[in-house]
Design an enzyme around this catalytic site. Structure first.
Site, PDB file in Angstrom:
ATOM      1  CG  HIS A  57      -1.767   1.230   1.323  1.00 56.46           C
ATOM      2  ND1 HIS A  57      -2.948   1.386   0.620  1.00 56.46           N
ATOM      3  CD2 HIS A  57      -1.609   2.369   2.039  1.00 56.46           C
ATOM      4  CE1 HIS A  57      -3.472   2.563   0.911  1.00 56.46           C
ATOM      5  NE2 HIS A  57      -2.681   3.180   1.761  1.00 56.46           N
ATOM      6  CE1 TYR A  60       0.383   3.498  -5.497  1.00 61.19           C
ATOM      7  CE2 TYR A  60       1.452   4.184  -3.468  1.00 61.19           C
ATOM      8  CZ  TYR A  60       0.365   4.207  -4.310  1.00 61.19           C
ATOM      9  OH  TYR A  60      -0.746   4.924  -3.978  1.00 61.19           O
ATOM     10  CG  HIS A 108      -9.896   3.248   3.777  1.00 60.91           C
ATOM     11  ND1 HIS A 108     -10.418   3.304   5.046  1.00 60.91           N
ATOM     12  CD2 HIS A 108      -8.559   3.412   3.933  1.00 60.91           C
ATOM     13  CE1 HIS A 108      -9.452   3.511   5.926  1.00 60.91           C
ATOM     14  NE2 HIS A 108      -8.315   3.587   5.273  1.00 60.91           N
ATOM     15  CD  GLU A 326      -2.198   2.845   8.897  1.00 61.65           C
ATOM     16  OE1 GLU A 326      -3.353   2.762   8.448  1.00 61.65           O
ATOM     17  OE2 GLU A 326      -1.251   2.197   8.438  1.00 61.65           O
ATOM     18  CG  ASN A 552      -4.876   4.061  -3.861  1.00 66.26           C
ATOM     19  OD1 ASN A 552      -5.840   3.308  -3.780  1.00 66.26           O
ATOM     20  ND2 ASN A 552      -3.844   3.934  -3.067  1.00 66.26           N
ATOM     21  CB  SER A 554      -6.468  -0.886  -4.124  1.00 66.17           C
ATOM     22  OG  SER A 554      -6.974  -1.814  -3.188  1.00 66.17           O
TER      23      SER A 554
END
EC number: 6.3.5.3
Length: 753
Positions: A57, A60, A108, A326, A552, A554
């Site tokens: 995550h 990369y 998410h 986090e 992003n 995922s």
């Protein structure tokens, strides 16, 4: 982790101490490389930092080699400069008049499966802080969502919580939710996709970047206290494949407080206005490990941090846990000593806790102490930017040849006008085409008063400058069924649809952000899909002349060995000089001519008709003509600006029949339509580059001239009016029947009404 404080001195004198590198998600060769970088074993705190920052995550590591192709794209938009791009918290582009906008889309997914409400809520919170970190005021959000079968018990478990989380957090922040997607497909069973987009506005001079420069400048942590929620959070969750046993990592999901974030937004804007911030970074994935290492890595020196100064909600947290936490609603700023008092006055005014943790040094290392003992001493770039880079094996999936050969040509087509009508209603009421207000009514779409258009319109529109009316239009799109059939074409089709949706408003498309959702990168077939999608998107952006400003990736979106369809969600942002002069998505006046721009081909593979009527997926997706899409966008922009278009609605999921029905339902205005070709193909084909428009009285020649100028095929196909959708010589459907079919599906499936 060891229970005795593991300092750098201890690490140097105990090289053979056992360490839980495997449990933290590191590979053996990665652990070996860390030892080579440090020329010793890592301390437990260093191991924690590397484990989260080298996770899929955050690092990369499987996608970097492919994403570099985006760097070959034009770095300017059709309107002007790109002020910040890939590598920053979010892309920033110039939209004129001294204004800039920043936007980004992220995922998410796994946290939202485990804890639907908090997973989705903190997904919104995280993307909003990315926008804040650029110096911008967040002005709107969007939420592309994907779930398993609508009738599956686990969909009933996760969907209401995810929607409530998106709405609860966004509504409390006072941010309008102006659009998104809601898709159901069995491939997302056990692995829903929760993607969140935020857009913000700023003056050019307010741009801030994430770097720690200037020896002696202070490092200030401000916002919420650090807690035990989210330890390892998204950086671990997004790097694992779920198995059939279901959620096992509930404590790792972050817990959000939107009211704290709202205060943090206003506090940050005050700090920017006062000019007391040299650099800034939000605390999202990997928490303090990320913020400290990235700021130091992007700066011109080293950094020293006293970790025991971090304000805690849980005093029992160990140093490693503080570094990995986090916890939400936190930011880190670099502040010049002369500005520190002014900085702290502003945070005190907003009742935001702020603590000086350390300072920029003239060294080259990030040094973190715990009660006077050094527990981290690392080159920051090795943590933040020089992590592992994998050239994963790639192989075209063996199933693809057979799948592509199984086209819709073998499927039965409607044999009568009555069957044609019934199938249109069947598609119109299907889960992926039906009315989505069960979801969107839970979102405040008009808070702050600057929303000019929102769902169910093709694109959301929000005003940036209240004086001039300058604003932006945004759309997100992806058809995972198309990407399953051909990931290269699927990515281009996603971009083309989002580009077209923005263009239907009259906006000029400027830039792209992407959220690339795929299965395990350790599967050669998935990596082939990913590489093909990146190639498709890169080639399409080059043809359209627009940059990818950020996004992003995922991975690990699969349950057991079953991966989701490749789902490269594409967000396109466009600019409108005056948002009051946009085209709406539905018919607003009776007696107006209806035009179809673009042409239909017999392209039913991967369509909603094939999915809904025949439960079929196979063949090859529609062809993409990017030159035609670009010409269509130019014609639309010119015609809308000149007053020659009163409404515009793109033809996509479900085909022309759905587009006509949705246009009619928007304001209860029917139409009489004369289809230009074969009725079945005209109604259900999902050929690209098509838009249904209406034209004010006397403006037909202006529209036609614009179409000729940009080589856009057009046909006048009808006129608005009445209370039914009439397909001449075929069938008619009262608008009331269209609406009843369209609106019944989600309430019936989700709350039994």
């Amino acid at each position: 982790m060891t229970t005795v404080l593991d300092t750098v001195d201890v690490a140097q004198t105990s090289p053979d101490a056992e360490q839980p590198w495997q449990e933290l998600g590191l590979k053996q060769d990665e652990y070996k490389r860390i030892r080579e970088i440090l020329e010793r074993r890592p301390t437990s705190a260093e191991l924690a930092m590397y484990s989260v920052m080298w996770s899929e995550h955050c690092s990369y590591k499987s996608s970097k080699v492919h994403l570099r192709r985006f760097g070959d794209l034009p770095q300017e938009t059709p309107r002007g400069k790109q002020l910040a791009g890939i590598g920053e918290n979010a892309g920033v582009i110039d939209i004129g008049q001294g204004w800039a906008v920043t936007f980004k889309i992220e995922s998410h997914n796994h946290p939202s499966y485990i804890e639907p409400y908090q997973g989705a809520a903190t997904g919104v919170g995280g993307i909003v802080r990315d926008i804040m970190a650029m110096g911008a005021r967040p002005i709107a959000i969007m939420d592309p969502l994907r779930f398993g079968r609508i009738d599956h018990p686990d969909t009933a478990r996760v969907l209401p919580g995810i929607v409530a989380g998106v709405g609860g957090y966004g509504n409390c922040l006072g941010l309008p939710n102006i659009g998104g997607e809601l898709v159901f497909d069995e491939c997302y069973q056990g692995n829903p996709l929760v993607n969140a987009l935020c857009v913000g506005s700023l003056r050019h001079e307010d741009l801030h970047l994430a770097n720690a420069s200037g020896v002696g400048n202070k490092i200030v942590l401000f916002g919420a206290k650090t807690g035990g929620d989210g330890i390892g959070g998204v950086s671990v969750l997004a790097s694992e494949t779920f198995d059939a046993d279901g959620p096992t990592k509930r404590p790792a999901v972050q817990v959000g407080d939107p009211f704290a974030e709202k205060v943090l937004i206003e506090c940050c804007l005050d700090l920017y206005h006062a000019g007391v911030v040299e650099g800034i970074q939000d605390l999202g994935g990997a928490g303090l490990s990320c913020a400290t290492s990235e700021l130091a890595s992007a700066g011109d020196g080293g950094m020293s941090i006293e970790l025991d100064r971090v304000p805690l909600r849980d005093s029992s947290l160990r140093a490693e846990e503080i570094l990995m936490s986090e916890s939400q609603e936190r930011m880190m700023a670099v502040v010049a000593p002369a500005q520190l008092d002014a900085f702290l006055e502003i945070t005190e005014k907003w009742d935001v806790e702020a603590t000086v943790l350390g300072e920029v040094t003239d060294g080259e290392h990030l040094v973190i102490t715990w009660h006077g003992e050094t527990i981290v001493d690392v080159p920051p770039r090795s943590v933040a930017h020089d992590g592992p880079v994998y050239q994963r094996p790639m192989e075209r999936p063996a199933y693809l040849e057979e799948l592509q050969a199984d086209s819709t040509a073998r499927l039965d087509r409607p044999a009568s006008d009555e069957e044609l009508r019934a199938q249109l209603l069947q598609v119109l009421g299907s889960p992926n085409v039906c009315d989505k207000s069960w979801v969107t009514d839970q979102y405040d779409r008009y808070v702050r008063g600057n929303t000019a258009q929102a769902m169910p319109a093709d694109a959301g529109i929000v005003r940036v400058d209240e004086e001039s009316g300058l604003g932006v239009a945004l759309a997100t799109d992806c058809n995972g069924r198309f990407a399953k059939l051909d990931p290269y074409a699927g990515a281009q089709l996603a971009l083309a649809e989002a580009y077209r949706n923005v263009a239907t408003t009259g906006a000029q498309p400027l830039a792209v952000s992407d959220c690339l959702n795929f299965g395990s990168p350790e599967d050669p077939g998935v990596m082939w899909q990913f590489s093909q999608s990146v190639d498709g998107l890169t080639d399409a952006c080059r043809e359209l002349g627009i940059p990818v400003t950020g996004g992003n990736v995922s991975f690990y979106n699969q349950t057991g060995d079953t991966a989701i369809h490749p789902t490269p969600v594409i967000a396109v942002l466009g600019v409108l000089d005056d948002v009051s002069r946009h085209a709406s998505s539905g018919w607003q006046q009776t007696g107006e001519p209806v035009y179809l721009l673009g042409e239909a081909r017999d392209e039913l593979d991967g369509s909603q008709w094939s999915a809904v009527v025949h439960q079929h997926l196979g063949g090859t997706p529609p062809q993409v003509d990017l030159r035609a899409e670009k010409g269509l966008a130019e014609a639309l922009r010119e015609a809308v600006a000149g007053g020659a278009i009163s409404s515009a609605h793109d033809v996509s999921d479900g085909g022309l029949g759905v587009a006509l029905a949705e246009s009619a339902m928007a304001h209860d205005i029917g139409a009489v339509i004369n289809l230009p070709g074969a009725a079945f193909v005209d109604l259900f084909s999902e050929s690209t580059g098509r838009v249904v428009v209406t034209v004010p009285d006397g403006e037909g020649s202006s529209l036609e001239a614009a179409c000729v100028r940009y080589d856009v095929p057009f046909a006048k196909i009808g006129v608005t009016g009445g209370d039914s959708l009439v397909i001449t010589d075929r069938f008619e459907v009262p608008i009331a029947d269209l609406r009843e079919t369209h609106q019944a599906t989600l309430p019936l499936a989700l709350d039994g009404r």
